[in-house]
Design a protein around this motif. Structure first.
Motif, PDB file in Angstrom:
ATOM      1  N   SER A 194       0.834  -1.210   0.000  1.00 16.85           N
ATOM      2  CA  SER A 194       0.000   0.000   0.000  1.00 16.85           C
ATOM      3  C   SER A 194       0.866   1.256   0.000  1.00 16.85           C
ATOM      4  N   PRO A 195       0.524   2.228  -0.833  1.00 18.03           N
ATOM      5  CA  PRO A 195       1.290   3.483  -0.855  1.00 18.03           C
ATOM      6  C   PRO A 195       1.178   4.220   0.471  1.00 18.03           C
ATOM      7  N   LEU A 196       2.185   5.039   0.747  1.00 16.65           N
ATOM      8  CA  LEU A 196       2.152   5.909   1.925  1.00 16.65           C
ATOM      9  C   LEU A 196       1.760   7.309   1.489  1.00 16.65           C
ATOM     10  N   SER A 197       0.839   7.890   2.225  1.00 14.17           N
ATOM     11  CA  SER A 197       0.373   9.237   1.921  1.00 14.17           C
ATOM     12  C   SER A 197       0.437  10.079   3.183  1.00 14.17           C
ATOM     13  N   ILE A 198       1.028  11.268   3.086  1.00 19.21           N
ATOM     14  CA  ILE A 198       1.096  12.147   4.250  1.00 19.21           C
ATOM     15  C   ILE A 198      -0.301  12.553   4.698  1.00 19.21           C
ATOM     16  N   ASN A 199      -1.238  12.642   3.749  1.00 20.35           N
ATOM     17  CA  ASN A 199      -2.616  12.972   4.121  1.00 20.35           C
ATOM     18  C   ASN A 199      -3.230  11.854   4.947  1.00 20.35           C
ATOM     19  N   ASP A 200      -2.925  10.585   4.575  1.00 24.30           N
ATOM     20  CA  ASP A 200      -3.401   9.459   5.381  1.00 24.30           C
ATOM     21  C   ASP A 200      -2.822   9.539   6.796  1.00 24.30           C
ATOM     22  N   ALA A 201      -1.546   9.888   6.884  1.00 24.05           N
ATOM     23  CA  ALA A 201      -0.898   9.987   8.188  1.00 24.05           C
ATOM     24  C   ALA A 201      -1.556  11.053   9.051  1.00 24.05           C
ATOM     25  N   LEU A 202      -1.863  12.198   8.462  1.00 22.86           N
ATOM     26  CA  LEU A 202      -2.470  13.284   9.219  1.00 22.86           C
ATOM     27  C   LEU A 202      -3.880  12.924   9.673  1.00 22.86           C
ATOM     28  N   GLU A 203      -4.606  12.190   8.828  1.00 23.55           N
ATOM     29  CA  GLU A 203      -5.940  11.739   9.237  1.00 23.55           C
ATOM     30  C   GLU A 203      -5.841  10.736  10.386  1.00 23.55           C
ATOM     31  N   LEU A 204      -4.873   9.838  10.299  1.00 25.00           N
ATOM     32  CA  LEU A 204      -4.651   8.887  11.389  1.00 25.00           C
ATOM     33  C   LEU A 204      -4.326   9.610  12.694  1.00 25.00           C
TER      34      LEU A 204
END
Length: 231
Positions: A89-99
């Motif tokens: 799965s790709p890493l996304s900074i937006n995903d990190a911020l939502e987490l």
């Protein structure tokens, strides 16, 4: 000072953990080896995984590897794409911020609950994990550092004595671990984490809900700052 080992080798059969008592099943071996490789970024985001190659690397059969890949897909670490295969799965900074937003809400709640419910034995277990974390930092072993940081969070969740909240946090931590591989490779952030662990243990040991909530909030926000500095 040397940085922790941030580029771990890909899993080999010989790397399988030997636990006391009964040996883990082949399904569990495949799952743990692949998960460790994924969370430490030995397999890169966007990379396609070849089942035959994995069978050779792990010296395990197709069935346990496929079983492990489906578990990891459910955890969001890989994507099973029809007619194409399995992709990390790709890493996304937006995903990190939502987490991070979701972790803040749940972990601050967890800290408040734990401050009022934690036992002396649970405080000591938490302190023991923190000491193991510090030892892993001294050895510069990134995989151990990451796993012990996750264990620290799980011990805090257990001390809240709320099964539903613990299950939610377990999923959030699993989704966060690949981002931890980035932030925890930074020596400066490691030192911050060690101090934050001590602050959390101190607040929980005093049964101080406000201090525990503030310490956990700072711990999550320092992770966010460390992650954003890598952009």
């Amino acid at each position: 000072m040397d940085r922790p080992r941030s580029k771990p080798r890909r899993p080999r059969a010989a790397a399988s953990a030997r636990r006391e008592g009964a040996a883990p099943s082949q399904n569990e071996q495949a799952y743990q080896l692949l998960k460790d490789a994924l969370t430490t970024l030995a397999y890169k985001p966007g990379e396609y995984l070849n089942t035959a190659s994995l069978m050779d690397e792990l010296a395990l059969g197709r069935t346990p590897i496929n079983h492990a890949l489906h578990r990891l897909a459910n955890e969001g670490l890989v994507q099973i794409i029809p007619r194409k295969g399995v992709m990390v799965s790709p890493l996304s900074i937006n995903d990190a911020l939502e987490l991070i937003q979701v972790r803040l809400a749940n972990e601050v709640l967890c800290a408040r609950l734990a401050a009022g419910r934690i036992t002396a034995a649970e405080v000591e277990r938490l302190a023991a994990v923190a000491r193991e974390f510090d030892a892993a930092v001294a050895r510069r072993h990134l995989t151990e550092v990451m796993n012990l940081d996750r264990d620290f969070h799980e011990q805090v969740a257990a001390a809240a004595h709320n099964r539903m909240l613990a299950e939610i946090l377990k999923v959030l931590h699993a989704r966060s671990q690949r981002f931890w591989a980035i932030s925890l490779a930074d020596e400066r952030h490691l030192a911050e984490v060690q101090a934050e662990h001590a602050a959390i243990i101190g607040a929980l040991g005093r049964n101080d809900a406000e201090a525990a909530a503030a310490a956990v909030q700072e711990h999550v926000l320092s992770f966010q700052r460390a992650l954003l500095q890598t952009r």
